[in-house]
Scaffold this motif. Sequence first.
Motif, mmCIF file in Angstrom:
data_model
loop_
_atom_site.group_PDB
_atom_site.id
_atom_site.type_symbol
_atom_site.label_atom_id
_atom_site.label_comp_id
_atom_site.label_asym_id
_atom_site.label_seq_id
_atom_site.Cartn_x
_atom_site.Cartn_y
_atom_site.Cartn_z
ATOM 1 N N GLU A 1 0.509 1.419 -7.932
ATOM 2 C CA GLU A 1 1.221 0.149 -7.825
ATOM 3 C C GLU A 1 1.835 -0.040 -6.450
ATOM 4 O O GLU A 1 1.864 -1.141 -5.911
ATOM 5 N N GLY A 2 2.356 1.044 -5.863
ATOM 6 C CA GLY A 2 3.021 0.959 -4.569
ATOM 7 C C GLY A 2 2.217 1.581 -3.444
ATOM 8 O O GLY A 2 1.207 2.265 -3.658
ATOM 9 N N GLU A 3 2.668 1.342 -2.231
ATOM 10 C CA GLU A 3 2.062 1.970 -1.067
ATOM 11 C C GLU A 3 2.327 3.468 -1.083
ATOM 12 O O GLU A 3 3.249 3.944 -1.742
ATOM 13 N N ASN A 4 1.507 4.222 -0.345
ATOM 14 C CA ASN A 4 1.678 5.671 -0.207
ATOM 15 C C ASN A 4 1.662 6.393 -1.549
ATOM 16 O O ASN A 4 2.412 7.354 -1.761
ATOM 17 N N PHE A 5 0.858 5.895 -2.477
ATOM 18 C CA PHE A 5 0.622 6.552 -3.765
ATOM 19 C C PHE A 5 1.908 6.675 -4.596
ATOM 20 O O PHE A 5 2.201 7.724 -5.163
ATOM 21 N N THR A 6 2.636 5.604 -4.665
ATOM 22 C CA THR A 6 3.880 5.594 -5.439
ATOM 23 C C THR A 6 3.790 4.573 -6.568
ATOM 24 O O THR A 6 2.935 3.693 -6.579
ATOM 25 N N GLY B 1 -1.256 -1.309 -4.562
ATOM 26 C CA GLY B 1 -0.603 -0.908 -3.316
ATOM 27 C C GLY B 1 -1.345 0.155 -2.530
ATOM 28 O O GLY B 1 -1.333 0.159 -1.297
ATOM 29 N N SER B 2 -1.998 1.079 -3.227
ATOM 30 C CA SER B 2 -2.734 2.163 -2.568
ATOM 31 C C SER B 2 -3.764 2.722 -3.532
ATOM 32 O O SER B 2 -3.671 2.502 -4.746
ATOM 33 N N MET B 3 -4.742 3.473 -3.002
ATOM 34 C CA MET B 3 -5.820 4.016 -3.818
ATOM 35 C C MET B 3 -6.223 5.392 -3.303
ATOM 36 O O MET B 3 -6.091 5.677 -2.109
ATOM 37 N N HIS B 4 -6.726 6.209 -4.220
ATOM 38 C CA HIS B 4 -7.311 7.495 -3.841
ATOM 39 C C HIS B 4 -8.647 7.633 -4.565
ATOM 40 O O HIS B 4 -8.690 7.626 -5.802
ATOM 41 N N VAL B 5 -9.732 7.724 -3.793
ATOM 42 C CA VAL B 5 -11.073 7.873 -4.364
ATOM 43 C C VAL B 5 -11.392 9.364 -4.443
ATOM 44 O O VAL B 5 -11.530 10.031 -3.426
ATOM 45 N N ASP C 1 -8.381 8.623 0.870
ATOM 46 C CA ASP C 1 -6.999 8.134 0.775
ATOM 47 C C ASP C 1 -6.856 6.778 1.462
ATOM 48 O O ASP C 1 -7.113 6.651 2.669
ATOM 49 N N TYR C 2 -6.432 5.788 0.700
ATOM 50 C CA TYR C 2 -6.142 4.454 1.232
ATOM 51 C C TYR C 2 -4.667 4.193 0.937
ATOM 52 O O TYR C 2 -4.313 3.634 -0.095
ATOM 53 N N GLN C 3 -3.800 4.633 1.849
ATOM 54 C CA GLN C 3 -2.361 4.645 1.610
ATOM 55 C C GLN C 3 -1.724 3.260 1.609
ATOM 56 O O GLN C 3 -0.659 3.073 1.037
ATOM 57 N N HIS C 4 -2.384 2.310 2.251
ATOM 58 C CA HIS C 4 -1.836 0.948 2.381
ATOM 59 C C HIS C 4 -2.983 -0.036 2.288
ATOM 60 O O HIS C 4 -4.111 0.259 2.703
ATOM 61 N N TRP C 5 -2.715 -1.209 1.742
ATOM 62 C CA TRP C 5 -3.797 -2.168 1.560
ATOM 63 C C TRP C 5 -4.430 -2.602 2.877
ATOM 64 O O TRP C 5 -5.585 -3.025 2.915
#
Length: 238
Positions: free
Chosen positions: A153-158, A182-186, A214-218
């Motif tokens: 939901e949030g940036e930086n995996f939060t 907000g962020s994603m991890h594949v 790691d996609y920490q920010h959109w």
Amino acid sequence: MPDLACRGPATPPARGRDRLKESRERREREMNRFTKTHMTSSMYFPSMDTAPFFKVTVFEQEHFQGKCLEFTSECCNIHNCGLDNIRSIRVESGAWVGFEHHDFQGQQFVLERGEYPNWEAYSGSLSYHNERFMSLRPIYCASHHSSRMMIFEGENFTGRSTELCDDYPSLRAMGWFTPEVGSMHVQCGAFVCYEYPGYRGQQYIMECQRHSGDYQHWRNWGSHCQTPKIQSIRRIRH
């Protein structure tokens, strides 16, 4: 309906980071297993009698007309290859991503095996019409049956998180009650995320081999990204 067994419950930020660490470790184990199983197969070392694993033919005019070129690897600027633009595409093998501008910038277009006679066939019903197509590259990690990712939901995996391993034409319908990510991890494989439900709107290609997954920010999703809005996601077929 997608199998929602891969969905995770709402996760506090600290636990979300623990799950992210676990997913990375699992991805490493899966990649090691994949390497041992497949690195000696013909798709990595094609013989004279087998077609390259990645092969695409692009045409300067719609409906496969005009000057054409065949690619088996990336092209950062089609002008350097003697083409003015790409207006139709035939993907013979592998998964590819095309870009609006040279050097892999601008709008992204996922290209799976098949024929794309015009811009509308691969554009994903974009909100604005721009038929520029100036660069393309293979998606080496695409694996339709072995794709897994976590969205946060949030940036930086939060914030709240959910794990996905299927195709989701509507994130809201599967329990994600916000139109934004907000962020994603594949963890493994590759996904294409869409701005709107039903696989419509801007496309964002997410790969486990880019940014270490790691996609920490959109804003990491691509140079064309202007909003964190994501409302449908699907695996990329190879």
